[in-house]
Design a protein around this motif. Structure first.
Motif, PDB file in Angstrom:
ATOM      1  N   PHE A 265       0.850  -1.195   0.000  1.00 61.13           N
ATOM      2  CA  PHE A 265       0.000   0.000   0.000  1.00 61.13           C
ATOM      3  C   PHE A 265       0.889   1.249   0.000  1.00 61.13           C
ATOM      4  N   LEU A 266       0.633   2.134  -0.945  1.00 57.40           N
ATOM      5  CA  LEU A 266       1.478   3.309  -1.161  1.00 57.40           C
ATOM      6  C   LEU A 266       1.047   4.435  -0.224  1.00 57.40           C
ATOM      7  N   ASN A 267       1.948   4.878   0.622  1.00 58.32           N
ATOM      8  CA  ASN A 267       1.583   5.873   1.635  1.00 58.32           C
ATOM      9  C   ASN A 267       1.328   7.243   1.013  1.00 58.32           C
ATOM     10  N   THR A 268       0.521   8.036   1.715  1.00 62.36           N
ATOM     11  CA  THR A 268       0.121   9.337   1.188  1.00 62.36           C
ATOM     12  C   THR A 268       1.210  10.401   1.339  1.00 62.36           C
ATOM     13  N   THR A 269       2.280  10.100   2.062  1.00 62.40           N
ATOM     14  CA  THR A 269       3.403  11.040   2.117  1.00 62.40           C
ATOM     15  C   THR A 269       4.076  11.122   0.746  1.00 62.40           C
ATOM     16  N   HIS A 270       4.242   9.990   0.105  1.00 60.14           N
ATOM     17  CA  HIS A 270       4.847   9.963  -1.230  1.00 60.14           C
ATOM     18  C   HIS A 270       3.802  10.051  -2.338  1.00 60.14           C
ATOM     19  N   TYR A 271       2.631   9.462  -2.113  1.00 64.61           N
ATOM     20  CA  TYR A 271       1.582   9.424  -3.138  1.00 64.61           C
ATOM     21  C   TYR A 271       0.382  10.190  -2.593  1.00 64.61           C
ATOM     22  N   SER A 272       0.468  11.496  -2.734  1.00 64.31           N
ATOM     23  CA  SER A 272      -0.476  12.417  -2.125  1.00 64.31           C
ATOM     24  C   SER A 272      -1.804  12.439  -2.873  1.00 64.31           C
ATOM     25  N   GLY A 273      -2.824  12.979  -2.213  1.00 62.44           N
ATOM     26  CA  GLY A 273      -4.131  13.133  -2.846  1.00 62.44           C
ATOM     27  C   GLY A 273      -4.930  14.206  -2.145  1.00 62.44           C
ATOM     28  N   PHE A 274      -6.024  14.603  -2.754  1.00 57.53           N
ATOM     29  CA  PHE A 274      -6.860  15.627  -2.148  1.00 57.53           C
ATOM     30  C   PHE A 274      -7.585  15.099  -0.911  1.00 57.53           C
ATOM     31  N   CYS A 275      -7.747  13.767  -0.801  1.00 58.70           N
ATOM     32  CA  CYS A 275      -8.334  13.197   0.417  1.00 58.70           C
ATOM     33  C   CYS A 275      -7.400  13.411   1.605  1.00 58.70           C
ATOM     34  N   GLU A 276      -6.096  13.281   1.358  1.00 53.99           N
ATOM     35  CA  GLU A 276      -5.096  13.456   2.415  1.00 53.99           C
ATOM     36  C   GLU A 276      -3.807  13.961   1.784  1.00 53.99           C
ATOM     37  N   ASP A 277      -3.495  15.217   2.015  1.00 53.98           N
ATOM     38  CA  ASP A 277      -2.304  15.829   1.431  1.00 53.98           C
ATOM     39  C   ASP A 277      -1.024  15.263   2.026  1.00 53.98           C
ATOM     40  N   SER A 278      -0.005  15.154   1.197  1.00 52.31           N
ATOM     41  CA  SER A 278       1.324  14.856   1.715  1.00 52.31           C
ATOM     42  C   SER A 278       1.844  16.081   2.468  1.00 52.31           C
ATOM     43  N   VAL A 284       7.142  14.035  -1.884  1.00 49.39           N
ATOM     44  CA  VAL A 284       5.959  13.716  -2.694  1.00 49.39           C
ATOM     45  C   VAL A 284       6.352  13.284  -4.105  1.00 49.39           C
ATOM     46  N   THR A 285       5.654  12.266  -4.603  1.00 43.29           N
ATOM     47  CA  THR A 285       5.922  11.720  -5.937  1.00 43.29           C
ATOM     48  C   THR A 285       4.776  12.003  -6.886  1.00 43.29           C
ATOM     49  N   THR A 286       3.545  11.772  -6.432  1.00 42.78           N
ATOM     50  CA  THR A 286       2.361  12.052  -7.241  1.00 42.78           C
ATOM     51  C   THR A 286       1.319  12.755  -6.387  1.00 42.78           C
ATOM     52  N   VAL A 287       0.416  13.480  -7.059  1.00 43.86           N
ATOM     53  CA  VAL A 287      -0.720  14.110  -6.380  1.00 43.86           C
ATOM     54  C   VAL A 287      -1.981  13.767  -7.173  1.00 43.86           C
ATOM     55  N   HIS A 288      -2.943  13.155  -6.503  1.00 44.17           N
ATOM     56  CA  HIS A 288      -4.166  12.674  -7.146  1.00 44.17           C
ATOM     57  C   HIS A 288      -5.350  13.545  -6.728  1.00 44.17           C
ATOM     58  N   ALA A 289      -6.143  13.970  -7.690  1.00 42.95           N
ATOM     59  CA  ALA A 289      -7.345  14.755  -7.395  1.00 42.95           C
ATOM     60  C   ALA A 289      -8.491  13.820  -7.033  1.00 42.95           C
ATOM     61  N   ASN A 290      -8.275  13.011  -5.972  1.00 52.48           N
ATOM     62  CA  ASN A 290      -9.360  12.178  -5.473  1.00 52.48           C
ATOM     63  C   ASN A 290     -10.242  13.015  -4.556  1.00 52.48           C
ATOM     64  N   CYS A 291     -11.288  12.415  -4.031  1.00 60.66           N
ATOM     65  CA  CYS A 291     -12.239  13.159  -3.200  1.00 60.66           C
ATOM     66  C   CYS A 291     -12.708  14.424  -3.918  1.00 60.66           C
ATOM     67  N   CYS A 292     -13.000  14.264  -5.195  1.00 57.47           N
ATOM     68  CA  CYS A 292     -13.446  15.386  -6.026  1.00 57.47           C
ATOM     69  C   CYS A 292     -14.479  14.852  -7.021  1.00 57.47           C
TER      70      CYS A 292
END
Length: 340
Positions: A265-278, A284-292
């Motif tokens: 499971f890829l942690n949100t520190t490296h694989y960030s998202g709008f549900c939980e920011d890094s 940070v490696t990626t940022v996903h516009a989830n929770c949108c």
């Protein structure tokens, strides 16, 4: 004269043998793995069969050159390649993130864009990317599919079926939604030693693994092919559920263990998202516009993400991300009209 004829004969035989050898190499290179194990079998015995060199195989082969049969795959439709407010498209932002990211430009050579309609396919070809037009069998997938609508759920299942086909052809894949910004090369963090069959992003790093199928890496083997086949088959008994929730149920049911399948499971520190920011731009490696909920909000807030990233690159000061206000408000936007 006899010697000359004899030499000519040898030459003909040599040319013929070279031709036969070339044919053998050409066709043998198209051998792929086909699963023969049952769901409960954890082995990895493979049977090789020949796959026709169709449009999908051609696109995969081109994208995988020099990358150990690993392909980055994303999927777009008309709504993702046409401008929204501000004159940007989702595909524009996605590709821009590769150009702005660290060590990500060469990865574009291994990106295959799956188009769900002709408009998206034409835009992909215009961009000179590796493109594949998915057969939709009479289903209209070109307009915006708002989160959890029936069309959205149908598109997600079509995507799952395609990725199953990719795995069956022997290709490892990293699937990414187009609303994921690639800021660093994720392969430097992903486990590539074969110990993990699947590595998948999560919406939150707290408590249970809230997996997100918008970004995940899968190795092609009997275990993962069996998983994807079972996953896709479950659509028939999962009316009204998106494929992500069905996969979570399979994980919770113990199917992964039955298959002997290992998952990270890829942690949100490296694989960030709008549900939980890094909290760490240095990591940070990626940022996903989830929770949108819809595209317009995603494009607006992801544009701010790229602005934040450019500011960080210029200063290397670890600051907070801009608020994802448009996405947070998208859930209460009752006046929103989906793009057609």
């Amino acid at each position: 004269m006899f010697i000359s004829s004899y030499s000519s004969g040898n030459l003909v035989v040599a040319v013929a043998l070279l031709f036969v050898g070339a044919l053998y190499i050409c066709f043998s290179s198209r051998l792929i793995s086909d699963p023969i194990s049952s769901l409960g079998h954890s082995g990895n015995t493979l049977r090789t069969i020949k796959f026709p060199v169709d449009e999908l195989e051609s696109a995969l082969d081109s994208a995988a050159i020099g990358n150990n049969k690993t392909v980055i795959i994303t999927m777009v439709n008309k709504a993702y390649v046409e401008e929204v407010e501000g004159g940007r498209t989702m595909l524009d932002l996605f590709l821009e993130s590769f150009w702005e990211g660290e060590g990500t430009v060469p990865l574009l050579d291994h990106l295959m864009v799956v188009a769900a309609d002709q408009t998206a396919y034409d835009r992909c070809r215009f961009r000179r990317l590796h493109c594949y037009k998915m057969e939709t069998e009479g289903v209209d997938l070109q307009g915006e599919k708002v989160y959890m609508s029936n069309d959205f759920i149908e598109m997600m299942w079509r995507r799952t079926r395609l990725l199953l086909d990719v795995l069956r052809r022997g290709y490892h894949l990293l699937f990414t939604d187009t609303d994921v910004m690639w800021l660093r090369n994720p392969f430097s963090l992903l486990s590539n030693n074969g110990t993990l069959d699947m590595q998948i992003s999560v919406d939150s790093g707290i408590g249970a693994h809230l997996i997100n199928t918008g970004f995940y890496y899968v190795r092609s083997n009997n275990r993962t092919i069996s998983l994807f086949q079972k996953w896709y088959d479950m659509r028939l008994n999962s009316t009204g559920m998106k494929e992500q929730d069905v996969l979570k149920n399979l994980l919770d049911s113990g199917l992964f263990n039955q298959l002997g399948l290992t998952v990270g499971f890829l942690n949100t520190t490296h694989y960030s998202g709008f549900c939980e920011d890094s909290p760490d731009m240095d990591a940070v490696t990626t940022v996903h516009a989830n929770c949108c909920r819809h595209i317009s909000a995603k494009v607006f807030d992801l544009t701010l993400v790229l602005h934040d990233w450019k500011r960080y690159k210029a200063s290397h000061v670890n600051t907070k991300w801009s608020p994802h206000a448009k996405c947070w408000g998208s859930w209460n936007d009752t006046q929103y009209t989906p793009k057609t």
